[in-house]
Design a protein around this motif. Structure first.
Motif, mmCIF file in Angstrom:
data_model
loop_
_atom_site.group_PDB
_atom_site.id
_atom_site.type_symbol
_atom_site.label_atom_id
_atom_site.label_comp_id
_atom_site.label_asym_id
_atom_site.label_seq_id
_atom_site.Cartn_x
_atom_site.Cartn_y
_atom_site.Cartn_z
ATOM 1 N N LEU A 144 1.376 4.046 -6.334
ATOM 2 C CA LEU A 144 1.009 4.206 -4.777
ATOM 3 C C LEU A 144 1.212 5.464 -4.371
ATOM 4 C CD1 LEU A 144 1.899 0.723 -3.844
ATOM 5 C CD2 LEU A 144 -0.533 1.649 -4.059
ATOM 6 N N SER A 145 0.744 5.973 -3.188
ATOM 7 C CA SER A 145 1.122 7.234 -2.505
ATOM 8 C C SER A 145 1.961 6.823 -1.490
ATOM 9 C CB SER A 145 -0.235 8.000 -1.792
ATOM 10 O OG SER A 145 -0.542 7.184 -0.888
ATOM 11 N N ARG A 146 2.292 7.821 -0.520
ATOM 12 C CA ARG A 146 3.385 7.624 0.654
ATOM 13 C C ARG A 146 2.849 6.991 1.937
ATOM 14 N NH1 ARG A 146 8.275 9.767 -0.003
ATOM 15 N NH2 ARG A 146 8.625 11.161 -2.006
ATOM 16 N N HIS A 147 1.420 7.005 1.719
ATOM 17 C CA HIS A 147 0.598 6.480 2.684
ATOM 18 C C HIS A 147 0.938 6.832 4.401
ATOM 19 C CE1 HIS A 147 -2.368 3.774 4.836
ATOM 20 N NE2 HIS A 147 -2.697 3.222 3.724
ATOM 21 N N VAL A 158 -0.505 7.228 7.232
ATOM 22 C CA VAL A 158 -0.826 6.468 8.205
ATOM 23 C C VAL A 158 0.302 5.376 8.462
ATOM 24 C CG1 VAL A 158 -2.483 4.928 9.292
ATOM 25 C CG2 VAL A 158 -3.312 6.972 8.101
ATOM 26 N N LEU A 159 0.502 4.490 7.411
ATOM 27 C CA LEU A 159 1.414 3.454 7.962
ATOM 28 C C LEU A 159 2.773 3.983 8.011
ATOM 29 C CD1 LEU A 159 0.495 1.107 4.755
ATOM 30 C CD2 LEU A 159 0.246 0.638 7.347
ATOM 31 N N SER A 160 3.422 5.049 7.303
ATOM 32 C CA SER A 160 4.528 5.890 7.534
ATOM 33 C C SER A 160 4.635 6.297 9.014
ATOM 34 C CB SER A 160 4.753 6.695 6.596
ATOM 35 O OG SER A 160 4.691 6.419 5.298
ATOM 36 N N ARG A 180 0.741 -1.205 0.052
ATOM 37 C CA ARG A 180 0.133 0.079 -0.098
ATOM 38 C C ARG A 180 0.831 1.220 0.018
ATOM 39 N NH1 ARG A 180 -3.966 -1.802 4.713
ATOM 40 N NH2 ARG A 180 -5.023 -3.941 3.670
ATOM 41 N N CYS A 181 2.177 0.882 0.106
ATOM 42 C CA CYS A 181 2.842 2.306 0.332
ATOM 43 C C CYS A 181 3.738 2.530 -0.932
ATOM 44 C CB CYS A 181 3.781 2.303 1.495
ATOM 45 S SG CYS A 181 4.703 3.801 1.847
ATOM 46 N N GLU A 182 4.202 3.444 -1.283
ATOM 47 C CA GLU A 182 5.162 3.867 -2.636
ATOM 48 C C GLU A 182 6.437 2.937 -2.358
ATOM 49 O OE1 GLU A 182 8.347 5.337 -4.691
ATOM 50 O OE2 GLU A 182 7.936 5.983 -2.524
#
Length: 311
Positions: A273-276, A278-280, A25-27
């Protein structure tokens, strides 16, 4: 130290659960950095914490406590860790150090051999073409590195697909992906619980290279087709590769259980994908908690040694 020393060990049980979401889900470039940092920081922190727990057990023995001018009797009264826990920590620490040292030695030998091999290969613009009917392509790190492609792979792909393949392999060299893999594997060698993080890094560097190839060509669909085509050609030559890894079984399993190649293809067919955040942010919180708890445990150990040394 009563609680802080166990926090990194607990986080190592939780952190691997985030490996798949981060990689999917993350770049890819950011995901690679976060996963590698997580494996390395958690692996280092757990090794340090095991070492501190082992020290609390060692100072309970008069012969060993005397070496540091500590009171074994005081240590037995003030030490917050059970002796059995300290002994287990010492055994785990020995295994972690041994596995990490073995991994470093093997990785250093492999990289040295790769660099020597790359230096000896005649190349044009960093490209080495080998006469081999088996479709194959890979990057060899070195000073400079080399992209090696077999004639079988070149015949399998058309001109545009060859450019995509070369862009993918060169991305591995320019971004030093071998270093990310080595550091993640080092953390996993010190703590086997972190192996999902190291496995995820081997996937995200491929995704990173895929995205670089897509940016260079401007055609994500064509890159996805090339990835699948090259994988199928390699599978035909190496039939021992599990069918599920390439998603070519007669039925179509859910993508969540698919191998890395169909997941890469699906990611290329979807928007980037974006940098997300929340996960970061969650990953940053885990790394911060790990670092702070390790520092707190070290401070507590220092105070304990001061206490048992005041006799």
């Amino acid at each position: 130290m009563r609680i802080a020393v166990y926090v990194p060990l607990l986080l190592c049980l939780i952190a691997p659960l985030g490996a798949r979401p981060l990689s999917e889900r993350c770049e890819p470039r950011l995901a690679t950095w976060l996963l590698t940092a997580s494996a390395l920081v958690l692996g280092t922190a757990t090794t340090i914490c095991l070492g501190m727990l082992a020290v609390t057990g060692l100072i309970r023995f008069p012969q060993l406590a005397g070496l540091g001018h500590w009171s074994a009797h005081t240590a037995q009264l003030d030490d917050p860790a059970e002796l059995s826990i300290a002994l287990i920590a010492g055994l785990l620490l020995g295994g972690a150090v041994l596995m990490a040292a073995r991994m470093l030695w093997r990785r250093a030998r492999t990289l040295a051999a790769a660099a020597l091999q790359a230096a000896c290969m005649p190349a044009e613009d960093g490209l080495v073409v080998v006469e081999d009917e088996a479709p194959d392509a890979f990057a060899i790190p070195g000073l400079p590195g080399r992209v090696v492609v077999s004639t079988g792979m070149l015949r399998t792909l058309d001109e545009t697909e060859r450019h995509i393949l070369l862009a993918h392999e060169r991305a591995h060299l320019t971004a030093h992906h071998y270093a990310f893999v080595a550091l993640a594997q080092l953390g996993a060698a010190a703590n086997p619980l972190l192996r999902p993080l190291a496995t995820a890094v081997t996937y995200t560097i491929e995704r990173w290279a895929d995205e670089n190839a897509a940016a260079a060509t401007g055609d994500r669909t064509r890159v996805a087709r090339t990835v699948g085509k090259a994988a199928l050609a390699t599978h035909d030559t190496h039939p021992h590769t599990p069918d599920a890894a390439l998603g070519i079984r007669g039925h179509h399993p859910p993508l969540g259980g698919a191998g890395p190649v169909p997941r890469r293809v699906a990611a290329l067919l979807a928007p980037p994908l974006s940098r997300h955040p929340v996960l970061s942010a969650a990953t940053a919180a885990v790394l911060t908690a790990t670092t702070l708890s390790t520092a707190e445990a070290a401070h507590d150990l220092h105070r304990l040694l001061e206490t048992v040394g005041a006799w």
